[in-house]
Every structure is written in structure tokens, then in C-alpha cells.
Design a protein around this motif. Structure first.
Motif, PDB file in Angstrom:
ATOM      1  N   LEU A  18       0.730  -1.119  -0.031  1.00 11.93           N
ATOM      2  CA  LEU A  18       0.210  -0.376  -0.087  1.00 11.93           C
ATOM      3  C   LEU A  18       0.537   1.112  -0.459  1.00 11.93           C
ATOM      4  O   LEU A  18       0.267   2.391  -0.801  1.00 11.93           O
ATOM      5  CB  LEU A  18      -1.112  -0.202   1.565  1.00 11.93           C
ATOM      6  N   SER A  19       1.875   1.264   0.939  1.00 15.92           N
ATOM      7  CA  SER A  19       2.527   2.599   0.764  1.00 15.92           C
ATOM      8  C   SER A  19       3.472   2.032  -0.481  1.00 15.92           C
ATOM      9  O   SER A  19       3.464   3.560  -1.170  1.00 15.92           O
ATOM     10  CB  SER A  19       3.820   2.006   1.483  1.00 15.92           C
ATOM     11  N   GLU A  30       8.161  -4.462  -7.503  1.00 13.44           N
ATOM     12  CA  GLU A  30       8.147  -5.642  -5.915  1.00 13.44           C
ATOM     13  C   GLU A  30       8.684  -6.812  -6.564  1.00 13.44           C
ATOM     14  O   GLU A  30       8.808  -7.579  -7.530  1.00 13.44           O
ATOM     15  CB  GLU A  30       6.169  -5.418  -6.071  1.00 13.44           C
ATOM     16  N   ALA A  31       9.369  -7.235  -4.978  1.00 14.51           N
ATOM     17  CA  ALA A  31      10.335  -8.301  -5.045  1.00 14.51           C
ATOM     18  C   ALA A  31       9.146  -9.698  -5.359  1.00 14.51           C
ATOM     19  O   ALA A  31      10.306 -10.627  -6.166  1.00 14.51           O
ATOM     20  CB  ALA A  31      11.238  -8.298  -3.585  1.00 14.51           C
ATOM     21  N   SER A  74       0.180  -5.818   3.304  1.00 14.09           N
ATOM     22  CA  SER A  74      -0.813  -5.586   2.951  1.00 14.09           C
ATOM     23  C   SER A  74      -2.270  -6.361   2.242  1.00 14.09           C
ATOM     24  O   SER A  74      -2.776  -6.057   2.037  1.00 14.09           O
ATOM     25  CB  SER A  74      -0.808  -4.595   1.916  1.00 14.09           C
ATOM     26  N   GLY A  92      -5.907  -7.507   8.932  1.00  8.34           N
ATOM     27  CA  GLY A  92      -7.379  -7.347   9.430  1.00  8.34           C
ATOM     28  C   GLY A  92      -7.976  -6.963   8.367  1.00  8.34           C
ATOM     29  O   GLY A  92      -9.800  -7.423   8.769  1.00  8.34           O
ATOM     30  N   TRP A 134      -8.704  -3.316   8.637  1.00  6.24           N
ATOM     31  CA  TRP A 134      -9.413  -2.002   9.747  1.00  6.24           C
ATOM     32  C   TRP A 134      -9.019  -1.308   8.766  1.00  6.24           C
ATOM     33  O   TRP A 134      -7.562  -0.957   8.635  1.00  6.24           O
ATOM     34  CB  TRP A 134      -8.698  -1.961  10.588  1.00  6.24           C
ATOM     35  N   VAL A 163      14.685  -5.706  -5.792  1.00 12.50           N
ATOM     36  CA  VAL A 163      15.581  -5.040  -5.801  1.00 12.50           C
ATOM     37  C   VAL A 163      17.062  -5.200  -4.852  1.00 12.50           C
ATOM     38  O   VAL A 163      16.614  -5.208  -3.157  1.00 12.50           O
ATOM     39  CB  VAL A 163      14.767  -3.819  -5.346  1.00 12.50           C
ATOM     40  N   LEU A 169      -2.958   0.531   6.528  1.00 12.03           N
ATOM     41  CA  LEU A 169      -4.091   0.726   5.559  1.00 12.03           C
ATOM     42  C   LEU A 169      -4.582   2.129   5.340  1.00 12.03           C
ATOM     43  O   LEU A 169      -4.540   2.694   4.324  1.00 12.03           O
ATOM     44  CB  LEU A 169      -5.871  -0.405   5.987  1.00 12.03           C
TER      45      LEU A 169
HETATM   46  C1  LIG Z   1      -1.787 -10.510  10.386  1.00 11.73           C
HETATM   47  C2  LIG Z   1      -1.712  -8.973  10.189  1.00 11.73           C
HETATM   48  C3  LIG Z   1      -2.626  -7.508   9.832  1.00 11.73           C
HETATM   49  C4  LIG Z   1      -2.744  -6.568   9.945  1.00 11.73           C
HETATM   50  N1  LIG Z   1      -4.254  -5.475  10.326  1.00 11.73           N
HETATM   51  C5  LIG Z   1      -4.254  -4.418  10.287  1.00 11.73           C
HETATM   52  C6  LIG Z   1      -5.375  -3.376  10.317  1.00 11.73           C
HETATM   53  O1  LIG Z   1      -6.199  -4.413  10.256  1.00 11.73           O
HETATM   54  N2  LIG Z   1      -5.374  -2.569   9.582  1.00 11.73           N
HETATM   55  C7  LIG Z   1      -4.070  -1.706   9.244  1.00 11.73           C
HETATM   56  O2  LIG Z   1      -4.662  -0.085   9.598  1.00 11.73           O
HETATM   57  N3  LIG Z   1      -3.278  -1.944   9.367  1.00 11.73           N
HETATM   58  C8  LIG Z   1      -2.942  -3.673   9.051  1.00 11.73           C
HETATM   59  N4  LIG Z   1      -1.705  -4.407   9.717  1.00 11.73           N
HETATM   60  C9  LIG Z   1      -0.438  -3.252   8.873  1.00 11.73           C
HETATM   61  C10 LIG Z   1      -0.585  -3.006   7.343  1.00 11.73           C
HETATM   62  O3  LIG Z   1      -0.793  -4.108   6.669  1.00 11.73           O
HETATM   63  C11 LIG Z   1       0.558  -2.831   7.087  1.00 11.73           C
HETATM   64  O4  LIG Z   1       0.941  -0.990   8.139  1.00 11.73           O
HETATM   65  C12 LIG Z   1       0.734  -2.683   5.420  1.00 11.73           C
HETATM   66  O5  LIG Z   1      -0.068  -2.909   4.969  1.00 11.73           O
HETATM   67  C13 LIG Z   1       2.070  -1.102   5.237  1.00 11.73           C
HETATM   68  O6  LIG Z   1       1.742  -1.748   4.111  1.00 11.73           O
HETATM   69  P1  LIG Z   1       3.274  -1.529   3.049  1.00 11.73           P
HETATM   70  O7  LIG Z   1       2.953  -1.230   1.922  1.00 11.73           O
HETATM   71  O8  LIG Z   1       4.523  -0.286   3.931  1.00 11.73           O
HETATM   72  O9  LIG Z   1       3.958  -2.395   3.770  1.00 11.73           O
HETATM   73  P2  LIG Z   1       3.872  -4.022   2.242  1.00 11.73           P
HETATM   74  O10 LIG Z   1       3.006  -4.476   3.321  1.00 11.73           O
HETATM   75  O11 LIG Z   1       5.095  -5.798   3.480  1.00 11.73           O
HETATM   76  O12 LIG Z   1       4.627  -4.174   1.308  1.00 11.73           O
HETATM   77  C14 LIG Z   1       6.025  -4.443   1.288  1.00 11.73           C
HETATM   78  C15 LIG Z   1       6.731  -5.198  -0.018  1.00 11.73           C
HETATM   79  O13 LIG Z   1       7.072  -4.506   0.139  1.00 11.73           O
HETATM   80  C16 LIG Z   1       8.324  -5.318  -0.454  1.00 11.73           C
HETATM   81  N5  LIG Z   1       9.669  -5.832  -0.493  1.00 11.73           N
HETATM   82  C17 LIG Z   1      10.373  -6.456   0.674  1.00 11.73           C
HETATM   83  N6  LIG Z   1      12.233  -6.017  -0.112  1.00 11.73           N
HETATM   84  C18 LIG Z   1      11.795  -5.490  -1.137  1.00 11.73           C
HETATM   85  C19 LIG Z   1      12.993  -5.858  -2.243  1.00 11.73           C
HETATM   86  N7  LIG Z   1      14.265  -6.040  -1.920  1.00 11.73           N
HETATM   87  N8  LIG Z   1      12.518  -4.814  -3.537  1.00 11.73           N
HETATM   88  C20 LIG Z   1      11.613  -5.277  -4.142  1.00 11.73           C
HETATM   89  N9  LIG Z   1      10.396  -5.093  -3.460  1.00 11.73           N
HETATM   90  C21 LIG Z   1      11.126  -4.861  -1.636  1.00 11.73           C
HETATM   91  C22 LIG Z   1       7.648  -7.023  -0.138  1.00 11.73           C
HETATM   92  O14 LIG Z   1       7.499  -8.054  -0.536  1.00 11.73           O
HETATM   93  C23 LIG Z   1       6.318  -6.258   0.618  1.00 11.73           C
HETATM   94  O15 LIG Z   1       5.079  -6.515  -0.486  1.00 11.73           O
HETATM   95  C24 LIG Z   1      -1.741  -5.442   9.712  1.00 11.73           C
HETATM   96  C25 LIG Z   1      -0.694  -5.869   9.288  1.00 11.73           C
HETATM   97  C26 LIG Z   1      -0.351  -7.274  10.149  1.00 11.73           C
HETATM   98  C27 LIG Z   1       0.540  -8.633   9.309  1.00 11.73           C
END
Ligand SMILES: Cc1cc2nc3c(=O)[nH]c(=O)nc-3n(C[C@H](O)[C@H](O)[C@H](O)COP(=O)(O)OP(=O)(O)OC[C@H]3O[C@@H](n4cnc5c(N)ncnc54)[C@H](O)[C@@H]3O)c2cc1C
Length: 458
Positions: free
Chosen positions: A38-39, A60-61, A69, A73, A75, A212, A379
Motif C-alpha cells: 500500500l505504501s 515488487e520482489a 498489505s 485484518g 480495518w 531490488v 491501511l
Molecule cells: C496480520 C496483520 C494484520 C494487520 N491488520 C491491519 C489492520 O486491520 N489495519 C491496518 O491499518 N493495518 C493492519 N496491519 C498493518 C498493515 O497491513 C501494514 O501497515 C501495511 O500493509 C504496510 O504496507 P506497506 O506497503 O508499507 O508494506 P507491505 O505491505 O509489507 O509491502 C512491502 C512490500 O515490499 C516488498 N519488498 C521487500 N523488499 C523488497 C525488495 N528488496 N525489492 C522489492 N520489493 C521488496 C515486499 O515483498 C512487500 O510486498 C496488519 C498487518 C498484519 C501483518
């Protein structure tokens, strides 16, 4: 029962996955984004909204939905992210913290507007944190009082009596609850995939299976290929960042485990209620959270094994039997009126900084921006963080880019084995504190838990 396979949400046959390809040549773009969660995607979206001529690519790796993401859960809530007192010490201060909370409230509706409620199964209930003992009741009342001192009014957060809470969701032994209307429950994978389609339509290229390997100013190495970033590099890898150079102790990959039940019958739902689309959580030190899924199940999550040695992460989200048993027992304890069978369990990691608060760290000399640290509440936060990142990259000083989330990453976590001992020790202490409080049956929070909060820095 299924175990792992990333998540219940990721395991369905009918997912509408946008077409993506691995990087198979050198590439040159204005902004290169590492991480397709999502970020990364909300940052890409905000950048292309601000300047449609910009060329943006996401690397994306693994595949879309591999990270938190795709496993969470669901929310989509406007709960404060991070610790207010910590963030109030940053640039922007207390007013900045309140501004962020206002923006988070706007964000939940923005997300639904941009992606479409029907595309992400968004249901506007609220969130409810239930208390089931005198000490939990005392804690939610204290939290409410503290929130009032921050100006949070009755419309955004209020106490429910035991009867009001049970009318929403019939949980055994409830003494009262905190309730806020600022939440949608969504299908998190539908949300991520809808966002991916939206950014692709805006011209963003998404490369999957494109890990990456090296991140440098203006340059990424992806296998044998080089990506040149003319303007900026964004690193959005949250809980998966510890393998990167200089990042080993910056963010702790905290594990969270989830479980969904089989579909409930109409009669079972009648006994449970949960007709409002609320996200429901607990006030015990061993926290749980859950939603009623759009396909008629209960999804519930908790910590399980909190952390793997040396910031390790799982592959496909398989959960140990002890955690599955703990979540199953918790369900039986919450809903003794209906027998509930576990259908699928999984886990994932979320990124936690040493001060439990998020960051958008923009190094203006290297033009590398890092974002994350939402401590399990990404989220909504990822949407706002993406907008802030876009402002920092394209415009410099704006109202968003001077909010307290914009700061250097906080200090490092302790080296191993202290990190492992600390994480496991603290979670053990929290469960002992719950037992002690249950035995004492009084309103006081156990001293052990207060000590654990102090050590953890929460
Ligand atoms: C079980 C669980 C329940 C949760 N429930 C909630 C909820 O209900 N509500 C809420 O707000 N938040 C919740 N969260 C937290 C929320 O899911 C995360 O804060 C959010 O999804 C983070 O998004 P992100 O894009 O920063 O990270 P991520 O979704 O983790 O994405 C990071 C991505 O980077 C990729 N990556 C890593 N290294 C590399 C590389 N070297 N090269 C290329 N790609 C790479 C990974 O494969 C991954 O796909 C929950 C988390 C978990 C684990």
C-alpha cells in the motif's frame, strides 16, 4: 484447515489480479519505488495525481499482496497511528499531531472514494474496543480521558455500556467498550488490487518478481538490470527492510497472526449480532482484533510468536500450532454461544520503529525517501504517507510535508540477542499480566505490564 498461503484474502480463485511482469531490461524513470504494498502504490498514485507527466515505476520482489498489505485484518481506520506524545515532540508539535488525525479521518473516506466501496467490499461501521474485566474497563476509561485532553470529542470517541456493546457484538463477559465511528472494514486484498489497477491506469508501471538488490542515489539494481531514477527513489518495504544496507536494526518486523472461521449460519449470526460492520478489538495486554468478513466468517488476529531471531520473516505465512490453538481458544472464549471452526490461519509482519511511531524520512541530498513504521495500522496511514511523500518529492514545503511524521527514522533497536530476548520476554510478561489482572479482579493495571510498556517504549 489451511495454513499459510499468504492469507485467506489471497487464497481465493476469483481474484482480479492486474497484469504485471518482471523487469527484463534496464529502465529509466523519474521516480522509482521499491515495494509494491500500500505504501509504494499510494505514493505512486499521489505522485501521478500531482503531476500526470511524471514517469513512475514500482518494483515488487514477489507478487502483489505478498507483504502485510495482502495479509492484514482489513480495518481501514482513523485511529491515531504511533504515540501522540512522541510525535508531539517532532516538528509541527501538538497541532501537527491533531492535524494528522484530522487527515487520517479524511483519508478513510478518500480511499473508499478513489477505489469504490463495492470494489473493496467496504462497510462503514466503526471500531469498538471491548473491555472484559475491571482492569480493562479502567484502561479504556483512562484512554478516553487522555483522548479528551487531546480534544477528541464525543462524536469521534465514546464509551458504550455493556448492554450497548453487546447489542453491537455479543461478546461474553463485556463490561463496556470504546467506540468510534471512524472505520470501514474492507477486503484488504481487493483494496490492494483495486489500487494497483488504479495506478496502472494512471500510467505507473508495476514490476513483480523484481527484487531490488541495491539501493543507491538515483539507481537501483534489480537482478542483472539497472534502474535509473532521475528525480527520486522511494523505499516502501516496511517490515521487510532489515536486509537492506544500514537498515538491520531500524524497523522490527513484528509478527501478527490471523485466523478465519468457516462460514457462520444465519442462526449463528443472530446469536452473535455483529450487524454493523464494526472492527472489534480487545483491551487485554495480549491484544486481538477482528472483523466479520464479507463472505460471512469471523476473521480474528493477535500476536502469536511476536518476532523471529535476527529480524527474520516468514515465506508464505505459515502459523505454528500453538498460535492457532490460542486464537481458536480466544474465539471460544469470546463467543461461547456458537461452536466456531477454524478454516484458515496465516501470519505476516508489520514494521515497528523503536519509538512505535511512523516516519517519512526524506534525505534531500541522496534523494532517497523511506516511509513506514505504522506499527500495525498502515491501511489508512499508507494513503496519507503517500500524499506526504509526493509533496516532499515534488513540492518541498507544504502543509503536509511539515507534519510530525516527516522526520528521520528513530534510533535503532537493540542488537541480537537482546532484541529477540526483549521481544519475546515482553510478550510473555504481557500474558502473565493478563492472568494476574484476571486473578486480582480489580481495576488496576498490573505493575508488570506498566514496566513492560516502559521497556518497550510505548
Ligand atoms: C496480520 C496483520 C494484520 C494487520 N491488520 C491491519 C489492520 O486491520 N489495519 C491496518 O491499518 N493495518 C493492519 N496491519 C498493518 C498493515 O497491513 C501494514 O501497515 C501495511 O500493509 C504496510 O504496507 P506497506 O506497503 O508499507 O508494506 P507491505 O505491505 O509489507 O509491502 C512491502 C512490500 O515490499 C516488498 N519488498 C521487500 N523488499 C523488497 C525488495 N528488496 N525489492 C522489492 N520489493 C521488496 C515486499 O515483498 C512487500 O510486498 C496488519 C498487518 C498484519 C501483518
Amino acid at each position: 484447515m489451511r495454513n499459510g498461503h499468504l492469507s485467506h484474502w489471497m487464497s481465493r480463485d476469483d481474484l482480479d489480479i492486474p497484469a504485471t511482469v518482471p523487469l527484463d531490461r534496464d529502465e529509466e524513470v523519474d521516480v522509482a519505488i521499491v515495494g509494491g504494498g500500500l505504501s509504494g502504490l499510494w505514493t505512486a498514485w499521489a505522485l501521478t495525481q500531482a503531476d500526470p507527466t511524471l514517469s513512475v515505476a514500482v518494483f515488487e520482489a514477489e507478487r502483489l499482496g505478498f507483504g502485510a498489505s495482502g495479509r492484514n485484518g482489513g480495518w481501514l481506520s482513523a485511529k491515531p497511528v504511533g504515540i501522540r506524545d512522541v510525535l508531539a515532540r517532532q516538528h509541527g508539535g501538538r497541532a501537527g499531531v491533531l492535524e494528522i488525525e484530522q487527515r487520517l479521518e479524511e483519508s478513510i473516506h478518500d480511499v473508499v472514494d478513489v477505489l469504490g466501496a463495492q470494489n473493496i467490499d467496504a462497510r462503514h461501521g466503526g471500531w469498538m474496543q471491548v473491555a472484559r474485566s475491571a482492569s480493562e474497563q479502567n484502561r479504556i476509561e483512562n484512554y478516553l480521558a487522555k483522548s479528551r485532553s487531546w480534544g477528541v470529542d464525543e462524536g469521534r470517541l465514546r464509551l458504550l455500556t455493556a448492554a450497548e456493546a453487546s447489542e453491537r457484538v455479543n461478546i461474553a463477559g463485556v463490561t463496556g467498550a470504546l467506540y468510534s465511528p471512524d472505520n470501514y472494514c474492507v477486503d484488504p486484498v481487493k483494496m490492494l488490487l483495486a489500487l494497483a489497477r488504479t495506478v496502472q491506469k494512471a500510467g505507473v508501471r508495476i514490476y513483480t518478481s523484481s527484487r531490488v538488490d541495491t539501493i543507491e542515489p538515483g539507481r537501483l539494481a534489480v537482478g542483472a538490470h539497472t534502474v535509473r531514477a532521475r528525480r527520486h527513489v522511494v523505499v516502501a518495504t516496511e517490515g521487510y527492510s532489515s536486509r537492506q544496507r544500514g537498515q538491520r536494526r531500524r524497523m522490527l518486523p513484528l509478527n501478527s497472526a490471523m485466523l478465519v472461521t468457516d462460514r457462520l449460519t444465519g442462526d449463528q449470526w443472530e446469536q452473535i449480532g455483529w450487524a454493523h460492520g464494526d472492527g472489534v478489538s480487545g483491551a487485554a495486554h495480549t491484544y486481538f482484533y477482528g472483523q466479520r468478513t464479507p463472505d460471512g466468517r469471523i476473521a480474528i488476529g493477535g500476536r502469536g510468536k511476536p518476532y523471529r531471531f535476527a529480524s527474520g520473516v516468514d515465506r508464505d505465512g505459515e502459523v505454528d500450532q500453538h498460535t492457532i490453538a490460542a486464537l481458536t481458544n480466544l474465539l471460544a472464549d469470546l463467543f461461547p454461544q456458537v461452536p466456531l471452526a477454524a478454516a484458515h490461519a496465516w501470519c505476516g509482519v508489520l514494521g515497528v520503529t523503536r519509538d512505535w511511531s511512523p516516519f517519512i524520512d526524506n534525505d534531500s541530498s541522496s534523494k532517497i525517501l523511506r516511509v513506514g513504521g505504522y506499527a500495525g495500522q498502515g491501511l489508512t496511514a499508507a494513503h496519507l504517507a503517500g500524499r506526504i511523500a509526493s509533496d516532499l518529492i515534488l513540492q518541498g514545503d507544504t502543509k503536509l510535508s511539515t507534519l510530525p511524521w516527516v522526520r528521520q527514522m528513530p534510533r535503532r533497536w537493540e542488537p541480537e540477542p537482546l532484541r529477540w530476548i526483549g521481544a519475546h520476554g515482553l510478550y510473555r510478561i504481557y500474558s502473565i499480566a493478563d492472568v494476574l489482572e484476571a486473578r486480582a479482579a480489580g481495576p488496576r493495571t498490573s505493575r508488570l505490564a506498566l514496566l513492560a510498556d516502559k521497556i518497550a517504549g510505548r
